[in-house]
Design a protein around this motif. Structure first.
Motif, PDB file in Angstrom:
ATOM      1  N   ASP A  88       0.781  -1.188  -0.527  1.00  0.00           N
ATOM      2  CA  ASP A  88       0.058  -0.127   0.252  1.00  0.00           C
ATOM      3  C   ASP A  88       1.161   1.359   0.351  1.00  0.00           C
ATOM      4  OD1 ASP A  88      -2.543  -1.544   0.032  1.00  0.00           O
ATOM      5  OD2 ASP A  88      -2.281  -1.811   2.131  1.00  0.00           O
ATOM      6  N   ARG A 133       1.502   3.467  -2.461  1.00  0.00           N
ATOM      7  CA  ARG A 133       1.314   4.435  -2.897  1.00  0.00           C
ATOM      8  C   ARG A 133       0.141   4.913  -2.619  1.00  0.00           C
ATOM      9  NH1 ARG A 133       2.546   6.189  -7.920  1.00  0.00           N
ATOM     10  NH2 ARG A 133       4.161   4.794  -8.107  1.00  0.00           N
ATOM     11  N   ILE A 134      -0.694   4.163  -1.205  1.00  0.00           N
ATOM     12  CA  ILE A 134      -2.215   4.750  -1.207  1.00  0.00           C
ATOM     13  C   ILE A 134      -1.733   5.701   0.167  1.00  0.00           C
ATOM     14  CG2 ILE A 134      -4.220   3.985   0.111  1.00  0.00           C
ATOM     15  CD1 ILE A 134      -4.443   1.791  -1.457  1.00  0.00           C
ATOM     16  N   LYS A 179       0.093   8.888  -0.651  1.00  0.00           N
ATOM     17  CA  LYS A 179      -1.135   9.914  -0.795  1.00  0.00           C
ATOM     18  C   LYS A 179      -1.818  10.392  -0.083  1.00  0.00           C
ATOM     19  CE  LYS A 179      -2.391   8.270  -6.117  1.00  0.00           C
ATOM     20  NZ  LYS A 179      -3.302   7.377  -6.197  1.00  0.00           N
ATOM     21  N   LYS A 180      -1.885   9.573   1.178  1.00  0.00           N
ATOM     22  CA  LYS A 180      -2.873  10.009   2.437  1.00  0.00           C
ATOM     23  C   LYS A 180      -1.572  10.764   3.558  1.00  0.00           C
ATOM     24  CE  LYS A 180      -6.008   7.723   3.965  1.00  0.00           C
ATOM     25  NZ  LYS A 180      -6.378   6.211   4.867  1.00  0.00           N
ATOM     26  N   GLN A 212       5.359  11.248  -6.364  1.00  0.00           N
ATOM     27  CA  GLN A 212       4.723  10.292  -5.351  1.00  0.00           C
ATOM     28  C   GLN A 212       5.965   8.948  -6.231  1.00  0.00           C
ATOM     29  OE1 GLN A 212       0.493  10.070  -6.615  1.00  0.00           O
ATOM     30  NE2 GLN A 212       0.288  11.562  -5.098  1.00  0.00           N
ATOM     31  N   SER A 239       6.854   6.662  -2.544  1.00  0.00           N
ATOM     32  CA  SER A 239       6.033   5.845  -2.684  1.00  0.00           C
ATOM     33  C   SER A 239       7.401   4.706  -2.340  1.00  0.00           C
ATOM     34  CB  SER A 239       4.485   4.768  -3.696  1.00  0.00           C
ATOM     35  OG  SER A 239       5.552   5.055  -4.691  1.00  0.00           O
TER      36      SER A 239
END
Length: 64
Positions: free
Chosen positions: A24, A26-27, A30-31, A38, A42
């Motif tokens: 996770d 990349r998620i 972003k968060k 990014q 990541s």
């Protein structure tokens, strides 16, 4: 005996955190982070997750 079981469970949890960071990344980037790029964030989280998973794996292997 009980200490060995506790350390193995702790090692499994560390491996789990590392795998979640890899999967996770990349998620999470972003968060929580406001990076312009990014991909760098990541890839950094993926490297951190790999290191954490290796540490947890060595704990599991060397506890007998």
């Amino acid at each position: 005996m009980l200490l060995q079981i506790i350390l193995k469970i702790l090692g499994l949890l560390i491996v789990l955190v590392g795998v979640i960071l890899i999967y996770d990344a990349r998620i999470i980037t972003k968060k929580f982070f406001g990076f312009g790029d990014q991909n760098e964030g990541s890839s950094g989280l993926k490297m951190l997750g790999l290191a954490i998973a290796i540490i947890g794996g060595t704990i599991i292997i060397f506890i007998k």
